[in-house]
Design an enzyme around this catalytic site. Structure first.
Site, mmCIF file in Angstrom:
data_model
loop_
_atom_site.group_PDB
_atom_site.id
_atom_site.type_symbol
_atom_site.label_atom_id
_atom_site.label_comp_id
_atom_site.label_asym_id
_atom_site.label_seq_id
_atom_site.Cartn_x
_atom_site.Cartn_y
_atom_site.Cartn_z
ATOM 1 N N CYS A 140 7.140 -0.091 6.604
ATOM 2 C CA CYS A 140 6.591 1.074 5.917
ATOM 3 C C CYS A 140 7.660 1.615 4.973
ATOM 4 O O CYS A 140 8.834 1.712 5.361
ATOM 5 C CB CYS A 140 6.212 2.135 6.949
ATOM 6 N N LEU A 141 7.252 1.966 3.758
ATOM 7 C CA LEU A 141 8.231 2.501 2.796
ATOM 8 C C LEU A 141 8.823 3.812 3.298
ATOM 9 O O LEU A 141 9.897 4.208 2.859
ATOM 10 C CB LEU A 141 7.572 2.687 1.424
ATOM 11 N N GLN A 179 2.950 10.002 1.620
ATOM 12 C CA GLN A 179 4.261 9.367 1.442
ATOM 13 C C GLN A 179 4.951 9.823 0.158
ATOM 14 O O GLN A 179 6.157 9.639 0.017
ATOM 15 C CB GLN A 179 4.116 7.841 1.431
ATOM 16 N N HIS A 232 -1.827 6.892 7.847
ATOM 17 C CA HIS A 232 -0.960 7.886 7.187
ATOM 18 C C HIS A 232 -1.723 9.183 6.913
ATOM 19 O O HIS A 232 -1.140 10.267 6.939
ATOM 20 C CB HIS A 232 -0.441 7.347 5.849
ATOM 21 N N GLY A 241 0.838 -1.188 0.000
ATOM 22 C CA GLY A 241 0.000 0.000 0.000
ATOM 23 C C GLY A 241 0.871 1.235 0.000
ATOM 24 O O GLY A 241 2.077 1.162 0.288
ATOM 25 N N HIS A 253 -3.118 0.656 8.578
ATOM 26 C CA HIS A 253 -1.793 1.260 8.443
ATOM 27 C C HIS A 253 -1.833 2.386 7.404
ATOM 28 O O HIS A 253 -1.354 3.501 7.653
ATOM 29 C CB HIS A 253 -0.786 0.175 8.044
ATOM 30 N N GLU A 254 -2.425 2.100 6.232
ATOM 31 C CA GLU A 254 -2.443 3.114 5.159
ATOM 32 C C GLU A 254 -3.304 4.316 5.553
ATOM 33 O O GLU A 254 -2.917 5.466 5.307
ATOM 34 C CB GLU A 254 -2.959 2.514 3.851
HETATM 35 NI NI NI Z 1 3.342 3.074 5.652
#
Ligand code: NI
Length: 184
Positions: A103-104, A54, A149, A49, A145-146
């Site tokens: 997480c990226l 991000q 953000h 995701g 999680h997404e």
């Molecule tokens: Ni993340």
């Protein structure tokens, strides 16, 4: 399409609440370019995701895709590509269920996070049509999680026991059997 630069932990864009989008904005060419770029960026880095902040866009947009076995996370779950605007999340089962998350925007690290086991997400799709989806277990964690953000919240904020926060190498060496899979 283009791969976008991913904001990393410490960048203020990851810590601000994101704004909702109008139907006109959702249907704009600019938005469809951003969505394409986000999908390409998510694929490039092997994420399940990616949320708009991000890629430095503080708007309520996320993409999620989880097909079969994910290379980064070694977990099997099915969620065809989903583009999510203006999402609202409702907890359907508050029973805590934990996964190791990554997480990226927090590269190279994994942390164990407990989250509600089942949720519903009400959102607008890429055509600005209302949709609703229920997710449980691993996928419930991915969605939460997404969507965190979009509130300026990162998984690191939700690690209850910092002893279960590790670099990937150490995670794989010492913690991989602590529970099972891992989510983004
Ligand atoms: Ni993340």
């Amino acid at each position: 399409m283009a791969i976008r630069k991913v904001a990393r932990l410490g960048h203020p864009v990851l810590r601000q609440p994101c704004r909702a989008l109008s139907t006109k904005e959702i249907l704009s060419d600019e938005m469809s370019r951003l969505v394409s770029d986000m999908i390409e960026t998510m694929h490039e880095y092997g994420g399940v995701g990616l949320a708009a902040p991000q890629v430095h866009e503080p708007i309520r947009l996320a993409v999620i895709e989880c097909e079969g076995m994910n290379e980064r996370y070694q977990v099997a779950a099915q969620q065809p590509l989903l583009v999510i605007f203006n999402a609202k999340i409702t907890v359907l089962d508050a029973q805590a269920h934990g996964f190791w998350e990554g997480c990226l925007s927090v590269p190279g690290l994994r942390g164990y996070v407990d989250r509600p086991r089942k949720v519903r997400i009400d959102f607008l799709d890429a055509k600005a049509q209302r949709q609703s989806i229920e997710a449980e277990d691993f996928l419930a964690t991915v969605f939460q999680h997404e969507l965190d953000h979009l509130e300026g919240v990162l998984f690191v904020d939700k690690i209850a026991d910092v002893k279960r926060f590790a670099f990937i190498e150490e995670f794989q060496r010492y913690h991989i059997d602590d529970d099972t899979p891992v989510a983004d």
